[in-house]
Design an enzyme around this catalytic site. Structure first.
Site, PDB file in Angstrom:
ATOM      1  N   ASN A   1      42.502  34.655  29.800  1.00  0.00           N
ATOM      2  CA  ASN A   1      42.490  35.602  30.910  1.00  0.00           C
ATOM      3  C   ASN A   1      42.738  36.985  30.317  1.00  0.00           C
ATOM      4  O   ASN A   1      43.844  37.304  29.892  1.00  0.00           O
ATOM      5  CB  ASN A   1      43.572  35.252  31.938  1.00  0.00           C
ATOM      6  CG  ASN A   1      43.568  36.194  33.131  1.00  0.00           C
ATOM      7  OD1 ASN A   1      43.425  37.402  32.995  1.00  0.00           O
ATOM      8  ND2 ASN A   1      43.735  35.640  34.317  1.00  0.00           N
TER       9      ASN A   1
ATOM     10  N   GLU B   1      38.986  36.923  34.621  1.00  0.00           N
ATOM     11  CA  GLU B   1      39.463  38.213  35.115  1.00  0.00           C
ATOM     12  C   GLU B   1      38.944  39.361  34.246  1.00  0.00           C
ATOM     13  O   GLU B   1      39.699  40.208  33.786  1.00  0.00           O
ATOM     14  CB  GLU B   1      40.996  38.238  35.181  1.00  0.00           C
ATOM     15  CG  GLU B   1      41.521  39.176  36.244  1.00  0.00           C
ATOM     16  CD  GLU B   1      43.021  39.051  36.481  1.00  0.00           C
ATOM     17  OE1 GLU B   1      43.548  39.898  37.208  1.00  0.00           O
ATOM     18  OE2 GLU B   1      43.654  38.123  35.953  1.00  0.00           O
TER      19      GLU B   1
ATOM     20  N   ASP C   1      41.957  29.982  33.598  1.00  0.00           N
ATOM     21  CA  ASP C   1      43.235  30.280  34.243  1.00  0.00           C
ATOM     22  C   ASP C   1      43.263  29.489  35.544  1.00  0.00           C
ATOM     23  O   ASP C   1      42.713  29.914  36.556  1.00  0.00           O
ATOM     24  CB  ASP C   1      43.344  31.782  34.501  1.00  0.00           C
ATOM     25  CG  ASP C   1      44.626  32.157  35.233  1.00  0.00           C
ATOM     26  OD1 ASP C   1      45.460  31.261  35.488  1.00  0.00           O
ATOM     27  OD2 ASP C   1      44.793  33.346  35.555  1.00  0.00           O
TER      28      ASP C   1
ATOM     29  N   ASN D   1      45.931  28.681  37.274  1.00  0.00           N
ATOM     30  CA  ASN D   1      47.032  29.110  38.136  1.00  0.00           C
ATOM     31  C   ASN D   1      47.862  27.938  38.657  1.00  0.00           C
ATOM     32  O   ASN D   1      48.212  27.889  39.831  1.00  0.00           O
ATOM     33  CB  ASN D   1      46.495  29.952  39.298  1.00  0.00           C
ATOM     34  CG  ASN D   1      46.486  31.440  38.981  1.00  0.00           C
ATOM     35  OD1 ASN D   1      47.465  31.986  38.470  1.00  0.00           O
ATOM     36  ND2 ASN D   1      45.376  32.101  39.267  1.00  0.00           N
TER      37      ASN D   1
ATOM     38  N   ASP E   1      48.484  39.753  30.015  1.00  0.00           N
ATOM     39  CA  ASP E   1      49.676  38.974  30.352  1.00  0.00           C
ATOM     40  C   ASP E   1      49.446  37.486  30.094  1.00  0.00           C
ATOM     41  O   ASP E   1      50.357  36.676  30.288  1.00  0.00           O
ATOM     42  CB  ASP E   1      50.095  39.208  31.808  1.00  0.00           C
ATOM     43  CG  ASP E   1      48.961  38.989  32.793  1.00  0.00           C
ATOM     44  OD1 ASP E   1      47.793  38.903  32.354  1.00  0.00           O
ATOM     45  OD2 ASP E   1      49.223  38.906  34.009  1.00  0.00           O
ATOM     46  N   HIS E   2      48.236  37.133  29.667  1.00  0.00           N
ATOM     47  CA  HIS E   2      47.909  35.766  29.256  1.00  0.00           C
ATOM     48  C   HIS E   2      47.546  35.777  27.775  1.00  0.00           C
ATOM     49  O   HIS E   2      47.070  36.784  27.247  1.00  0.00           O
ATOM     50  CB  HIS E   2      46.719  35.210  30.043  1.00  0.00           C
ATOM     51  CG  HIS E   2      46.979  35.009  31.492  1.00  0.00           C
ATOM     52  ND1 HIS E   2      47.046  33.765  32.080  1.00  0.00           N
ATOM     53  CD2 HIS E   2      47.168  35.906  32.505  1.00  0.00           C
ATOM     54  CE1 HIS E   2      47.270  33.894  33.369  1.00  0.00           C
ATOM     55  NE2 HIS E   2      47.351  35.188  33.655  1.00  0.00           N
TER      56      HIS E   2
END
EC number: 3.1.11.2
Length: 540
Positions: free
Chosen positions: A206, A239, A400, A402, A530-531
């Site tokens: 991501n 993303e 991702d 989630n 952040d990933h």
């Protein structure tokens, strides 16, 4: 004596003024003749949107519409005036490509002052600079044509409106090129069967905006070093945050990718397999992506699925040496495979021995609208994996997702499991990704598809069969794929494992290992996102 001096000075000034007037008239006459000669090229031009310039050696083409006026071309077939604020990427002049970004101001200056020698020098410097375009195979026989930027007074409602980009079109340039295209680009680069290879290394990441990641040159350089070191065959990016190309209704009939409106700009049609480039703001991102694909991933074919705005969206890159048998952008096999999810959350590729599904699964959020959205997505996944199992189609599901399937996938399970906003049902209490409702749906998906969480499977296998192996529990270990981007505050140091490789049980014996690339509260190997990337290595 003083009077004589005054008379001499008066006579000198008068003569000088007379000579200056003569020189000025000669100057204007000379320039008028040059201008008049150039106007001769327009004498017999018929009205219409297409006209022909017959100037000198055969001339060159140029277009005219209501929003532009004719621009004179010099002997080389080049407009002397280059708009300094226009969106100019590449200008093709037969085999030469002119790079204009760094020389626009000096080029314009030379033209305005009519310094032909200086103009000639600048042109010679420009010619020969080669800029790669997204399609090397595209060649143009047209000379350089630029429509000068001008104010729009009368606009036809049927004309496209796209800011200065629409007013400064370049024939043979990026206007007619699109980043994306899926299998169409793959077929152009198709290799003989005997030299094709199987997929060995798959990476999911991501990126949290591909353009933002690229702008940090130091981190991007380290990321590309990582990609080259592991020799990745397939890269699944989630993303990417690129808007899809907006197209007219007439154009949509000829587009392979089916299009439909999203939440914003409802009803506006989109080509979700191509990146938007129809205004100045989107063209900046378009140029960045073009540069990435052309330079860093020149050995890969790209498959896009994008949202209407800079939100969500995916890009899957596959080495040109690997054959992609089919591509689908939705989970319903009875529908057209080119109908995209309106937020670009699904890309399904078929390889020789398995299917690869990359998803950017919706975040569960904290309200009923988000709960329903995630539940709908999970229900579609349940039906999809059941169909794949019944059809004996092996699947690798990555991206991702989630979801943190177990508490061991949380850095602070007690805090995560208590989080909520407002009054919500008990099954939705908790940080998005670890609520009871999400975990129950995820377990059903695994059961329906006969699927395995490959990372957890190999970790448990090591613990059970290797006495020397100890489970990693330190917050700095490479056991989490998402980490809170803030180094201070209430949520700092929080982390989750929500990026996965979920595989069919039949494929487990073909997988070497799963590796989480990032570690540490300081986001080592996260490359600005952040990933962090997660790697699947197949047995060779």
């Amino acid at each position: 004596m003083n009077i004589k001096k005054f008379r001499i000075l008066f006579f000198f000034n008068k003569k000088y003024s007379y000579l200056s007037t003569i020189k000025l008239k000669e100057f204007h006459l000379n320039h008028w003749e040059k201008y008049n000669n150039k106007l001769k090229i327009m004498e017999n031009i018929p009205n219409g949107k297409k006209r022909q310039n017959t100037y000198l050696d055969g001339g060159s083409d140029f277009d005219v519409n209501k929003k532009t006026r004719l621009v004179l071309l010099n002997e080389r077939g080049v407009s002397g005036r280059i708009p300094t604020t226009a969106n100019i990427g590449e200008i093709n002049n037969k085999d030469n490509v002119l790079k204009t970004f760094d020389v626009c101001n000096s080029f314009n200056s030379a033209f305005e002052n009519d310094k032909s020698e200086e103009l000639e020098t600048h042109h010679d410097k420009i010619v020969g600079l080669k800029i790669p375009t997204i399609h090397d195979t595209i060649k143009t026989e047209k000379k350089v044509i630029i429509k000068k930027e001008c104010e729009i007074k009368d606009v036809n409602p049927n004309d496209k409106i796209g800011g200065s980009l629409e007013n400064d079109k370049i024939e043979g340039g990026l206007e007619n090129e699109k980043i994306g295209g899926g299998l169409e680009n793959d077929k152009k680069n198709e290799l003989p069967e005997q030299v094709r290879k199987n997929v060995n290394v798959i990476v999911t990441w991501n990126m949290n905006s591909i353009t933002v990641r690229y702008k940090n040159k130091e981190k991007w350089k380290r990321f590309m070093k990582f990609v080259n070191e592991i020799n990745a065959d397939v890269l699944c990016f989630q993303e990417v945050r690129l808007p899809a190309l907006n197209i007219s209704k007439n154009e949509s009939k000829n587009v392979n990718n089916k299009v439909y409106g999203g939440k914003k700009n409802e009803g506006e049609e989109r080509n979700r397999g191509s990146v938007k480039n129809t205004d100045q703001k989107s063209l900046i991102d378009y140029k960045i992506v073009e540069e990435i694909l052309k330079n860093d991933f020149k050995e890969y074919n790209g498959y896009f699925s994008l949202a209407n705005i800079k939100y969500s969206g995916q890009l899957v890159l596959v080495k040109k040496s690997i054959k992609v048998k089919s591509v689908r952008y939705n989970l319903l096999f009875e529908t057209d495979p080119n109908i995209h999810n309106d937020e670009g959350r699904i890309i399904l590729l078929e390889f020789s021995n398995f299917y690869l599904l990359s998803t950017y699964s919706p975040n569960n959020g904290f309200d009923q609208t988000k709960f329903k959205r995630r539940s709908l997505f999970d229900n579609q996944m349940k039906e999809f994996v059941l169909f794949m199992k019944n059809e004996n189609k092996n699947l690798i599901w990555t991206g991702d997702l989630n979801i943190a399937p177990e508490d061991v996938d949380l850095s602070h399970p007690i805090e995560f499991r208590k989080m909520k906003k407002g009054n919500v049902p008990k099954e939705y209490i908790g940080q998005p990704g670890c609520t009871d409702a999400e975990r129950a749906n995820f377990k059903t998906i695994l059961k329906n598809g006969d699927l395995i969480d490959s990372y957890r499977y190999f970790e448990n296998y090591k613990i059970k069969n290797d006495p020397t192996y100890k489970r990693k529990t330190n917050i700095n270990d490479n056991i989490y794929t998402w980490r809170c981007p803030f180094l201070i505050g209430k949520s700092c140091n929080r982390a989750m494992r929500i990026d996965h490789f979920i595989v069919s049980k039949n494929l487990l014996n073909q997988i070497e290992n799963i590796e989480i690339h990032g570690y540490s509260v300081f986001h080592t190997n996260f490359y600005g996102s952040d990933h962090c990337p997660v790697i699947l290595n197949m047995k060779k």
